[in-house]
Scaffold this active site. Structure first.
Site, PDB file in Angstrom:
ATOM      1  N   TYR A  22       0.829  -1.204   0.000  1.00 54.09           N
ATOM      2  CA  TYR A  22       0.000   0.000   0.000  1.00 54.09           C
ATOM      3  C   TYR A  22       0.869   1.263   0.000  1.00 54.09           C
ATOM      4  O   TYR A  22       0.364   2.355   0.260  1.00 54.09           O
ATOM      5  CB  TYR A  22      -0.908   0.020   1.229  1.00 54.09           C
ATOM      6  CG  TYR A  22      -2.135  -0.876   1.110  1.00 54.09           C
ATOM      7  CD1 TYR A  22      -2.005  -2.243   0.873  1.00 54.09           C
ATOM      8  CD2 TYR A  22      -3.414  -0.359   1.251  1.00 54.09           C
ATOM      9  CE1 TYR A  22      -3.124  -3.062   0.787  1.00 54.09           C
ATOM     10  CE2 TYR A  22      -4.537  -1.171   1.163  1.00 54.09           C
ATOM     11  CZ  TYR A  22      -4.389  -2.516   0.930  1.00 54.09           C
ATOM     12  OH  TYR A  22      -5.501  -3.326   0.841  1.00 54.09           O
ATOM     13  N   LYS A  26       5.208 -14.208   2.605  1.00 52.05           N
ATOM     14  CA  LYS A  26       5.445 -14.976   1.382  1.00 52.05           C
ATOM     15  C   LYS A  26       6.934 -14.819   1.058  1.00 52.05           C
ATOM     16  O   LYS A  26       7.335 -14.445  -0.058  1.00 52.05           O
ATOM     17  CB  LYS A  26       4.524 -14.443   0.264  1.00 52.05           C
ATOM     18  CG  LYS A  26       4.446 -15.313  -0.972  1.00 52.05           C
ATOM     19  CD  LYS A  26       3.795 -16.670  -0.767  1.00 52.05           C
ATOM     20  CE  LYS A  26       4.007 -17.545  -2.005  1.00 52.05           C
ATOM     21  NZ  LYS A  26       3.596 -18.941  -1.815  1.00 52.05           N
ATOM     22  N   ASP A  61      -0.059 -18.837   1.990  1.00 51.65           N
ATOM     23  CA  ASP A  61      -0.897 -19.839   1.314  1.00 51.65           C
ATOM     24  C   ASP A  61      -1.223 -20.989   2.264  1.00 51.65           C
ATOM     25  O   ASP A  61      -2.361 -21.449   2.362  1.00 51.65           O
ATOM     26  CB  ASP A  61      -0.260 -20.330   0.001  1.00 51.65           C
ATOM     27  CG  ASP A  61       1.248 -20.520   0.082  1.00 51.65           C
ATOM     28  OD1 ASP A  61       1.820 -20.312   1.179  1.00 51.65           O
ATOM     29  OD2 ASP A  61       1.860 -20.881  -0.936  1.00 51.65           O
ATOM     30  N   ASP A  95      -5.282  -7.525   4.859  1.00 50.19           N
ATOM     31  CA  ASP A  95      -6.581  -7.145   4.284  1.00 50.19           C
ATOM     32  C   ASP A  95      -7.323  -8.403   3.831  1.00 50.19           C
ATOM     33  O   ASP A  95      -8.502  -8.604   4.140  1.00 50.19           O
ATOM     34  CB  ASP A  95      -6.348  -6.195   3.101  1.00 50.19           C
ATOM     35  CG  ASP A  95      -7.642  -5.813   2.411  1.00 50.19           C
ATOM     36  OD1 ASP A  95      -8.603  -5.454   3.108  1.00 50.19           O
ATOM     37  OD2 ASP A  95      -7.683  -5.873   1.161  1.00 50.19           O
ATOM     38  N   ASP A 120     -10.746 -10.686   5.604  1.00 52.88           N
ATOM     39  CA  ASP A 120     -12.023 -11.023   4.973  1.00 52.88           C
ATOM     40  C   ASP A 120     -12.285 -12.528   5.007  1.00 52.88           C
ATOM     41  O   ASP A 120     -13.438 -12.964   5.082  1.00 52.88           O
ATOM     42  CB  ASP A 120     -12.081 -10.489   3.531  1.00 52.88           C
ATOM     43  CG  ASP A 120     -12.676  -9.082   3.479  1.00 52.88           C
ATOM     44  OD1 ASP A 120     -12.446  -8.313   4.437  1.00 52.88           O
ATOM     45  OD2 ASP A 120     -13.374  -8.736   2.500  1.00 52.88           O
TER      46      ASP A 120
HETATM   47  C1  IPM Z   1     -10.384  -2.195   3.875  1.00 53.58           C
HETATM   48  C2  IPM Z   1     -10.554  -1.838   2.419  1.00 53.58           C
HETATM   49  C3  IPM Z   1      -9.516  -0.813   1.989  1.00 53.58           C
HETATM   50  C4  IPM Z   1      -8.163  -1.459   2.178  1.00 53.58           C
HETATM   51  C5  IPM Z   1      -9.701  -0.290   0.548  1.00 53.58           C
HETATM   52  C6  IPM Z   1     -11.038   0.367   0.368  1.00 53.58           C
HETATM   53  C7  IPM Z   1      -8.607   0.628   0.113  1.00 53.58           C
HETATM   54  O1  IPM Z   1     -10.536  -2.980   1.637  1.00 53.58           O
HETATM   55  O2  IPM Z   1     -10.452  -1.296   4.732  1.00 53.58           O
HETATM   56  O3  IPM Z   1     -10.207  -3.376   4.173  1.00 53.58           O
HETATM   57  O4  IPM Z   1      -7.702  -2.217   1.333  1.00 53.58           O
HETATM   58  O5  IPM Z   1      -7.538  -1.210   3.211  1.00 53.58           O
HETATM   59 MN    MN Z   2     -10.544  -4.844   2.786  1.00 53.73          MN
END
Ligand code: IPM
Ligand code: MN
Ligand code: NAD
Length: 372
Positions: free
Chosen positions: A137, A187, A220, A244, A248
Site C-alpha cells: 500500500y 510470502k 498460502d 486485508d 475477509d
Molecule cells: C479495507 C478496504 C480498503 C483497504 C480499501 C477500500 C482501500 O478494503 O479497509 O479493508 O484495502 O484497506
Molecule cells: Mn478490505
C-alpha cells in the site's frame, strides 16, 4: 472523561450503518454507561465531487488535534471509478495519523453464522493484526509505455524495519498477555526482499517471548489452515495487503461482512499518552460501501455497531462495550437479522431493536441493583 468522536459516514451503505452505530452509542451515553460526544463530518464521494478535494488540511488538523478518535463508515463510489478519494481519505487517515495497527477481531456471535458446520466453529476466536502503514500500500510505483504492447506496471512493496518491528513486538506482547498462540503470515519464499525482512524481524524478536507459541507461516499455508483448523490460531499478524485479505477470510468464517468490526489505532494512545497527535484511532466495519444494496435499507449495521463497541472498550468503557456486544448477540439469537443473515429486518429496525435493548438492559440492571 468525555471521548470526542469525529463521525465520517462516507459512501454507499456507510452513512446508514454509521448512523445506527451513532444511535447505539447515544443510547449507551443516555443510559449513563459512557461519556462521549459525536461530531459529524461530510467527507466522502459527494463532498469530493462537489468541492474537488477529499479533505482540507484544516479539517485534517481538526480531526488530529480536537478528537480522540474517528468512527468511520466506508468509502468507494461508482462515480469515482479510480477510487482516489477513498484511498486518500481512508489510507490517508491511517498513515497520516500513524494508526499502525489494524485490529480485526474474528468472533462467532451466533453459532449458525459460520459456514463451518462442525466442532471447528465452536472455537473460532482470532485477533487478526494487519500492518497498516506500508507494504504494497506504499503507493510507490510507475507505469511505463502505457497503452502500448510493451506496457510495464510496477507497484513497490515497502517494509521498513521500524514498522515491521513495532507491529511484530505488539503482536508478541498481545499473545503473551492473553496466553494465545501467535502466527505471522508472509510470502518470504517467493518475494524475499520485503517478506525476508518480516521473517528476520520475527526471528530476532522470538527469543524475547519464550512463553509464546509462535510461528512464521507462508500465507498460502496459513489460509488453508485457517479454514481447516481455525482453533489453532490466536493472534494472526500480517503485512498490509495480506492482512486485508485474511481478515475477509476471517469475516467469512463468522457470518460475513455484516458482523465484522475493526479498529485502526496507535497503541501508544493520544497526546495524553506517549506524545503524538491526540487522535489515536479510527473504528470502522471491515466491509465496504456495498453498491449492490446501497439505498435499499438492507445493510446490516452490526459491523458498524460492533466497531462502536471496540471504540468504547479502547477508550475506557469496557462495561458499555460488553453491553453493546451482548445486545448484538441477543438480536441475532432472537432473529433480528438483516437479509445477509437470512432475516428480513431493515437497517433501521435492527438499530431500533439494539437501542431499545440497551436502554432496557440498563433499566433492568438499575432496578436489580436498587432491589438488592
Ligand atoms: C479495507 C478496504 C480498503 C483497504 C480499501 C477500500 C482501500 O478494503 O479497509 O479493508 O484495502 O484497506
Ligand atoms: Mn478490505
Ligand atoms: P463490499 O464489502 O462493499 O461488498 C461485498 C459484498 O458484501 C456485497 O455483496 C455487499 O452487498 C455485501 N455487504 C457488505 N457490507 C454489508 C453489510 N453491512 N450488510 C449486508 N451486506 C453487506 O466490498 P466490494 O464490493 O469489494 O467493494 C465495494 C466498494 O467499497 C468499493 O468501492 C471498495 O473499494 C469499497 N471498500 C471500502 C472499504 C472501506 O471503506 N473500509 C472496504 C472494502 C471495500
Amino acid at each position: 472523561m468525555t471521548i470526542r468522536v469525529a463521525v465520517i459516514g462516507g459512501d454507499g451503505i456507510g452513512p446508514g450503518v454509521t448512523e445506527q452505530a451513532c444511535r447505539v452509542l447515544e443510547a449507551v451515553r443516555g443510559a449513563g454507561l459512557a461519556d462521549l460526544e459525536m461530531t459529524r463530518f461530510p467527507h466522502g464521494a459527494d463532498h469530493y465531487l462537489a468541492t474537488g478535494e477529499t479533505m482540507s488540511d484544516e479539517t485534517f488538523a481538526r480531526l488530529r488535534d480536537d478528537f480522540d478518535c474517528i468512527l468511520f463508515g466506508s468509502v468507494g463510489d461508482p462515480r469515482v471509478p479510480k477510487g482516489e478519494h477513498a484511498r486518500d481519505l481512508l489510507l490517508g487517515l491511517r498513515t497520516r495519523l500513524d494508526l499502525y495497527v489494524n485490529w480485526r477481531p474474528v468472533r462467532l456471535r451466533a453459532a449458525d453464522l459460520s459456514p463451518l458446520k462442525d466442532a471447528r466453529a465452536a472455537d473460532l476466536h482470532m485477533e487478526i493484526l494487519r500492518e497498516n502503514t506500508e507494504g504494497l500500500y506504499s503507493g510507490a510505483g510507475r507505469v511505463e509505455g502505457a497503452g502500448t504492447p510493451r506496457e510495464v506496471a510496477y507497484s513497490t512493496g515497502v517494509a521498513t524495519r521500524h514498522a515491521v518491528e513495532r507491529i511484530t513486538r505488539f503482536a508478541f506482547q498481545w499473545a503473551e498477555r492473553e496466553e494465545r498462540p501467535m502466527a505471522v503470515a508472509d510470502k518470504a519464499n517467493a518475494v524475499p526482499h520485503m517478506w525476508g525482512l518480516w521473517r528476520r524481524v520475527f526471528g530476532e524478536l522470538q527469543p524475547d517471548f519464550p512463553g509464546v507459541a509462535s510461528e512464521a507461516m507462508h500465507i498460502d499455508a496459513l489460509v488453508m489452515e485457517m479454514v481447516r483448523s481455525p482453533a489453532r490460531f490466536g493472534i494472526v499478524l500480517a503485512s498490509n495487503l495480506l492482512g486485508d485479505i485474511i481478515s475477509d477470510l476471517g469475516t467469512g468464517l463468522v457470518g460475513g461482512p455484516g458482523v465484522a468490526p475493526s479498529a485502526n489505532f496507535r497503541p501508544e494512545g493520544g497526546a495524553a499518552g506517549a506524545g503524538g497527535p491526540r487522535c489515536s484511532a479510527l473504528y470502522e466495519p471491515v466491509h465496504g460501501t456495498a453498491p449492490d444494496i446501497a439505498g435499499q435499507g438492507k445493510a446490516n449495521p452490526m459491523a458498524a455497531v460492533l466497531s462502536g463497541a471496540l471504540l468504547l472498550r479502547r477508550h475506557g468503557f469496557g462495561g458499555a462495550a460488553q453491553v453493546v456486544e451482548t445486545s448484538v448477540e441477543e438480536a441475532l439469537a432472537g432473529g433480528v437479522r438483516t437479509p445477509d443473515l437470512g432475516g428480513s429486518s431493515t437497517t433501521q429496525e435492527t438499530g431500533d431493536w439494539l437501542c431499545r435493548r440497551i436502554s432496557n438492559h440498563t433499566a433492568t440492571h438499575i432496578a436489580t441493583r436498587g432491589a438488592s
